[in-house]
Design an enzyme around this catalytic site. Structure first.
Site, PDB file in Angstrom:
ATOM      1  CG  HIS A  36      71.574  48.862  32.730  1.00 35.20           C
ATOM      2  ND1 HIS A  36      70.846  49.196  33.703  1.00 35.20           N
ATOM      3  CD2 HIS A  36      72.624  47.931  33.194  1.00 35.20           C
ATOM      4  CE1 HIS A  36      71.112  48.128  34.909  1.00 35.20           C
ATOM      5  NE2 HIS A  36      72.195  47.346  34.533  1.00 35.20           N
ATOM      6  CE  LYS A  53      69.020  45.582  32.140  1.00 38.33           C
ATOM      7  NZ  LYS A  53      69.403  44.014  31.934  1.00 38.33           N
TER       8      LYS A  53
END
Length: 240
Positions: free
Chosen positions: A135, A139
């Site tokens: 990600h 995040k």
């Protein structure tokens, strides 16, 4: 519909854009900086709340919406130790609460494929199970909520899979699902499940090209949830 956005980060902004493109009205965009606006907001004027904030804010945001009688759609991850409390509040108020770790239609098809493959692999003891999720660097939680959903679905289907572990933790007797969580700039989300043996590997993979699929799914669910009650999920929405 009149929609309130609880959490106006990158996802909240894309959700807002898509909702307005589809003819909806955003009545408020709430962040940690302007949360006091909720004190003066008339909940009866809101058809649905979409909650994409931070783990530390999710429970308060969800509780506010449920207590206001507003159906709430939540995609925030990292707070699920309190999910049962939110579900109980929803049932006590006769409300509607929809949670998904991922609102992408493609990812939820991927979840279905993952469960089916896990069922097939239950008796194949020579295969070790590992996962990788990648990600964007913003995040905060790791592993991702999507990765946890994938791992827990495997655990529910495969007897020898007892728990999941991050790759920074120990793995005992091959009974764990090892998850590698990587953070790379501008990666919307990639998830890979691999069954590995001495003779071959079996791999399934989902790669998101942008956040738009997640945001569109959240708006579609928000349109669907109006006038529904109870604890709801993507399986209900997609009739799985």
């Amino acid at each position: 519909m009149n929609i309130i956005i609880l959490g106006y980060g990158k996802m909240g902004k894309i959700i807002s854009e898509i909702a307005e493109e589809r003819g909806h009205t955003i009545v408020a965009k709430i962040t940690s900086d302007n949360r006091a606006q909720l004190d003066n907001l008339d909940g009866s004027s809101v058809d649905v709340a979409i909650e994409f904030s931070q783990p530390e804010s999710a429970v308060d945001n969800l509780s506010w919406a449920i207590n206001q009688g507003i159906p709430v759609v939540c995609g925030t991850t990292g707070w699920l130790e309190h999910k049962h409390e939110v579900e109980q509040l929803t049932l006590s108020k006769g409300g509607a609460f929809f949670y998904a770790s991922n609102f992408s239609i493609g990812v939820n098809i991927f979840f279905k494929v993952n469960r089916y493959l896990a069922k097939l692999m239950d008796e194949q003891h020579d295969y070790a199970i590992r996962m990788e999720e990648i990600h964007h660097t913003e995040k905060k939680d790791a592993p991702s909520g999507t990765a946890i959903t994938l791992a827990e679905d495997i655990i529910n289907k495969i007897d020898r899979a007892k728990r999941w572990n991050l790759d920074t933790e120990s793995v005992e007797n091959g009974h764990n699902i090892l998850i590698s969580a990587k953070r790379i700039d501008k990666v919307p989300g990639t998830h890979t499940v691999t069954y590995s043996s001495e003779t071959d590997d079996i791999e399934i993979k989902h790669t998101a090209h942008s956040r738009k699929g997640f945001a569109l799914g959240a708006v579609l669910v928000s349109e669907w949830i109006k006038n529904r009650k109870g604890i709801l999920s993507m399986d209900d929405f997609l009739s799985f």
